[in-house]
Design a protein around this motif. Structure first.
Motif, PDB file in Angstrom:
ATOM      1  N   LYS A   1      45.381  11.695 -17.546  1.00  0.00           N
ATOM      2  CA  LYS A   1      46.195  12.192 -18.660  1.00  0.00           C
ATOM      3  C   LYS A   1      45.340  12.879 -19.714  1.00  0.00           C
ATOM      4  O   LYS A   1      44.264  12.402 -20.062  1.00  0.00           O
ATOM      5  N   ASP A   2      45.831  14.021 -20.221  1.00  0.00           N
ATOM      6  CA  ASP A   2      45.209  14.732 -21.344  1.00  0.00           C
ATOM      7  C   ASP A   2      46.305  15.530 -22.042  1.00  0.00           C
ATOM      8  O   ASP A   2      47.231  16.031 -21.390  1.00  0.00           O
ATOM      9  N   ASN A   3      46.200  15.670 -23.356  1.00  0.00           N
ATOM     10  CA  ASN A   3      47.281  16.345 -24.093  1.00  0.00           C
ATOM     11  C   ASN A   3      47.431  17.821 -23.721  1.00  0.00           C
ATOM     12  O   ASN A   3      48.491  18.415 -23.916  1.00  0.00           O
ATOM     13  N   SER A   4      46.383  18.419 -23.146  1.00  0.00           N
ATOM     14  CA  SER A   4      46.469  19.817 -22.727  1.00  0.00           C
ATOM     15  C   SER A   4      46.803  19.959 -21.247  1.00  0.00           C
ATOM     16  O   SER A   4      46.975  21.072 -20.747  1.00  0.00           O
ATOM     17  N   GLY A   5      46.875  18.850 -20.550  1.00  0.00           N
ATOM     18  CA  GLY A   5      47.090  18.872 -19.114  1.00  0.00           C
ATOM     19  C   GLY A   5      45.779  18.753 -18.355  1.00  0.00           C
ATOM     20  O   GLY A   5      44.693  18.999 -18.888  1.00  0.00           O
ATOM     21  N   VAL A   6      45.865  18.360 -17.093  1.00  0.00           N
ATOM     22  CA  VAL A   6      44.694  18.105 -16.260  1.00  0.00           C
ATOM     23  C   VAL A   6      44.342  19.366 -15.475  1.00  0.00           C
ATOM     24  O   VAL A   6      45.200  19.953 -14.812  1.00  0.00           O
ATOM     25  N   LYS A   7      43.078  19.762 -15.532  1.00  0.00           N
ATOM     26  CA  LYS A   7      42.635  20.932 -14.787  1.00  0.00           C
ATOM     27  C   LYS A   7      42.269  20.566 -13.359  1.00  0.00           C
ATOM     28  O   LYS A   7      42.750  21.187 -12.404  1.00  0.00           O
ATOM     29  N   LYS A   8      41.412  19.548 -13.200  1.00  0.00           N
ATOM     30  CA  LYS A   8      41.023  19.175 -11.844  1.00  0.00           C
ATOM     31  C   LYS A   8      40.233  17.868 -11.820  1.00  0.00           C
ATOM     32  O   LYS A   8      39.707  17.412 -12.836  1.00  0.00           O
TER      33      LYS A   8
END
Length: 270
Positions: free
Chosen positions: A62-69
Motif C-alpha cells: 500500500k502507498d498513497n500514490s499507488g504501487v509501481k512494482k
C-alpha cells in the motif's frame, strides 16, 4: 565443487545495489508498506528428493500514490539455516485499489541442487524461512523488507503400516502393526530412516468415519516401529507422525485387518 554462500552479506548487498542507496536509508522512504504477506497459501513448503516444488509468495502493498512494482524479492532462512537453492520464476501485480496492489512472486526449489549448493549440510536449511526484498511506489517511495510472509520449509517424509494377525486361526484378537518412518536426506537425495520419533498408532473401525489413537510408540534407530495390540473389531490400522519444525507431518495408508477366521477347505481325495 560446492558454492558457499554467506547469505546475510549477499542479501544486504543485493538490496543496496538494487536501490542504489546507502545503509542509512536501508529501511526505505515515504509511506509505502507491506500490509500482508502469505507464502504458499499459508501452508508449509515441503521438498523431497526429486520433484521440483513451485510455490507463491503473495504480498499486499500500500502507498498513497499507488504501487509501481515489486522491485526485488527472494526467500531465505531466518536463523542459522541461512539459505538453499531457490529460484525466482517471475512476479506479477494486480491492482486492488488506487492505493493497494497484491504482488505475487513465484519461487521454485529443485532438490537436485542441494548437494552442491553449500559447504554446510543441506539438511540444516530446513526450518523457519521468510521473504526479503524491496517494493517501489509511483511517487518514488520505496521500502526494504525482510522476514515478510514467514513460512516453514520442511523435509518430506514417508510412513508405512502393515497389520497382521500372529495366529489368525485361533480365537485371539491380537493384531501386530509394524511401520517405518523415513525423511528426505537432501545431501544424499535419498529417504533415510528417522529414529527416536513418536508415532501414534491409530485405528478406524470398519464403517467409521475417522481414526482414533490407540497408543504412542517411538521409532528405533532405523526409523522402524512395531507393536502388538488387542483389537476390538475389524478395521483399518495406521501410523501418524505429527512432524516437527523441519520435517513434515505424515500419516501412513491404512492397513485393513479382519478378525474373521480364515475358511478352511477340506482337501478333495482322488
Amino acid at each position: 565443487m560446492r558454492r558457499h554462500v554467506l547469505w546475510g552479506t549477499v542479501a544486504t548487498a543485493v538490496v543496496m545495489t538494487v536501490l542504489g542507496s546507502s545503509s542509512a536509508q536501508a529501511e526505505g522512504r515515504g509511506d509505502i508498506r507491506i500490509t500482508k504477506g502469505v507464502t504458499n497459501n499459508g501452508k508449509s513448503v515441503i521438498v523431497g528428493i526429486s520433484k521440483t516444488v513451485t510455490f507463491p509468495v503473495k504480498l499486499t502493498i500500500k502507498d498513497n500514490s499507488g504501487v509501481k512494482k515489486l522491485r526485488h524479492i527472494d526467500v531465505s532462512g531466518t536463523g542459522s539455516n541461512a539459505s538453499g537453492p531457490v529460484d525466482l520464476i517471475g512476479t506479477s501485480c494486480r491492482k486492488l485499489s488506487h492505493t493497494t496492489s497484491e504482488c505475487t512472486a513465484t519461487m521454485r526449489f529443485d532438490p537436485h541442487a542441494f548437494p552442491w549448493y553449500s559447504d554446510t549440510d543441506a539438511n540444516l536449511t530446513a526450518g523457519e524461512w521468510a521473504a526479503w526484498g524491496n517494493v517501489q511506489a509511483n511517487d518514488g517511495d520505496y521500502w526494504i523488507f525482510d522476514r515478510a510472509a514467514p513460512f516453514k520449509f520442511k523435509r518430506a517424509a514417508t510412513l508405512t503400516a502393515t497389520a497382521t494377525r500372529p495366529n489368525p486361526f485361533s480365537d485371539s484378537r491380537q493384531v501386530k502393526v509394524t511401520g517405518a518412518l523415513a525423511r528426505a536426506d537432501w545431501e544424499a537425495l535419498k529417504y533415510r530412516g528417522y529414529g527416536g520419533q513418536s508415532l501414534k498408532l491409530q485405528f478406524k473401525k470398519a464403517g467409521a468415519a475417522s481414526y482414533a489413537t490407540v497408543k504412542t510408540v517411538r521409532t528405533n534407530s532405523a526409523g522402524k516401529v512395531g507393536v502388538t495390540v488387542d483389537a476390538s473389531a475389524s478395521g483399518s490400522w495406521r501410523w501418524f507422525y505429527q512432524g516437527t519444525a523441519n520435517t513434515m507431518q505424515v500419516a501412513s495408508p491404512g492397513a485393513v485387518m479382519s478378525l474373521a477366521k480364515p475358511t478352511l477347505h477340506a482337501a478333495r481325495l482322488p
